[in-house]
Scaffold this motif. Sequence first.
Motif, short mmCIF file in Angstrom:
data_model
loop_
_atom_site.label_atom_id
_atom_site.label_comp_id
_atom_site.label_asym_id
_atom_site.label_seq_id
_atom_site.Cartn_x
_atom_site.Cartn_y
_atom_site.Cartn_z
N GLY A 1 7.77 -18.01 16.30
CA GLY A 1 8.87 -17.25 16.95
C GLY A 1 9.45 -18.06 17.95
O GLY A 1 8.97 -18.95 18.31
N PRO A 2 10.43 -17.47 18.72
CA PRO A 2 11.13 -18.26 19.60
C PRO A 2 10.46 -18.30 21.00
O PRO A 2 10.92 -18.81 21.88
N ASP A 3 9.47 -17.18 21.24
CA ASP A 3 9.27 -16.96 22.69
C ASP A 3 8.06 -18.00 23.25
O ASP A 3 7.22 -17.28 24.12
N THR B 1 9.53 -22.94 16.07
CA THR B 1 9.84 -21.59 16.04
C THR B 1 9.63 -20.79 14.63
O THR B 1 9.43 -19.72 14.55
N SER B 2 9.88 -21.69 13.64
CA SER B 2 9.32 -20.97 12.35
C SER B 2 7.86 -20.31 12.11
O SER B 2 7.63 -19.67 11.56
N GLN B 3 6.90 -21.18 13.12
CA GLN B 3 5.53 -20.69 12.92
C GLN B 3 5.19 -19.57 13.85
O GLN B 3 4.28 -18.83 13.91
N GLY C 1 11.79 -19.42 25.25
CA GLY C 1 12.81 -18.96 24.37
C GLY C 1 14.15 -19.78 24.22
O GLY C 1 14.20 -20.91 24.75
N PRO D 1 2.26 -16.60 21.61
CA PRO D 1 3.54 -17.73 21.99
C PRO D 1 3.75 -18.03 23.37
O PRO D 1 4.06 -19.21 23.89
#
Length: 202
Positions: free
Chosen positions: A122-124, A118-120, A105, A83
């Motif tokens: 993550g936030p980073d 983000t759902s796929q 993030g 990510p």
Amino acid sequence: MMILAGLGNPEAKYLRNRHNVGFMALDVIAQAYHCGPWRKRFQGLATDLVIGSNKFLLLKPQTFYNNSGHAIGEAANFFKVDPSKVVVFHDELDLAPGKFRLKKGGGAAGNNGIKSTTSQLGPDFLRGRIGVGHPGDRNRVTGYVLSDFSRAEENWLIDLLDAIAGSIDLLGKGELDAFQTQVTHKAPAPEPVKRGPPAKED
């Protein structure tokens, strides 16, 4: 490898909308580096870009804005891209028109395309936040982002997108602060409109 994704809506009627500035950024990058034709891949349109030893996938999800994460996640999984090597360019209501911030993030701040990504992933992942300003009333937000940039906004918009495209090599080198600085230097944000004092009533 890095994935450069832009958020937007695929139908022609949305082409010049503020919500489509992510797509616009990808188009300018592709034009600047004479990329090949856009091809249907990963629930989107994709093309490849190579600068020196750095390779990029440019991706415009065709899933509509709010579901953009499905296309971005599919591409990231296919290439096994971390990510931190995914940059999502999108309109940002919380930045003044013409401002640009690269951010890693954080929350989605109500942006459904970022929520979907983000759902796929993550936030980073990295967010290339392109300021479009706020209409001043949250009830007007949908109409505002789904309306076209005005002619008065076109000068800073062209300058900013050109600056982003001209600085992409720094992203490939991992020089994130230098990328932010160069974009800001090449395309300083327009001065806010100065309004005089209210007229006196007779």
